[in-house]
Design a protein around this motif. Structure first.
Motif: not given
Length: 174
Positions: A71-75, A101-107, A164-168
């Protein structure tokens, strides 16, 4: 070294060995600032689940940390102003399936990352539970509560660091 510092060191070394985080642990102030409200909100559900499902009670907080980082990264202008990010996540589908839900819809993970993330979180939760049990703390005491909160806090931070690591976002000392 405090118990929380021991948990941090163990999880940090474990995740570093799996190349799931960077050597320099992220200093994510916005994410850390959400911890107190999230932790307080989580307590009723977490403590209720701990007796029968201790690794779930611990592991779900790592998922919450991952979601908050996403969420921090998105908006963050939107998500950062939500009063209770934990309830926002939990109330989408309920506590029992919050991980899915978190794995499927958020991540937005799909196999094999979906399953690999489950294995990763489960492993971290079990390591943390094992460390907590090795402390031989008398149940239902202030020390037991404080130790449980320390575990949740570190799992939350580790979840955020992994995401954060996974998002680069690769952390380096300045």
């Amino acid at each position: 070294m405090t118990f929380e510092e021991k948990i941090h060191k163990d999880l940090y070394q474990h995740l570093l060995s799996l190349k799931e985080i960077d050597a320099h642990f992220p200093d994510a102030i916005d994410i850390e600032e959400k911890w107190t409200a999230i932790g307080q909100s989580y307590m009723a559900d977490g403590i209720r689940e701990f007796r029968d499902y201790p690794s779930v009670s611990l592991g779900w907080m790592m998922y919450v940390g991952m979601a908050v980082a996403q969420y921090w990264d998105e908006d963050w202008e939107v998500y950062g102003h939500l009063e209770d990010l934990y309830l926002y996540l939990r109330d989408k589908e309920g506590f029992d399936t919050m991980d899915e839900y978190i794995r499927r819809e958020v991540l937005r993970l799909y196999a094999p990352e979906y399953d690999a993330t489950e294995v990763l979180v489960q492993g971290c939760a079990e390591r943390t539970l094992s460390a907590l049990r090795r402390e031989n703390i008398e149940p239902a005491t202030k020390e037991a509560f404080d130790s449980y909160v320390a575990c949740l806090h570190q799992l939350y931070l580790m979840g955020a660091a992994v995401q954060l690591h996974r998002m680069g976002y690769h952390m380096q000392a300045l």
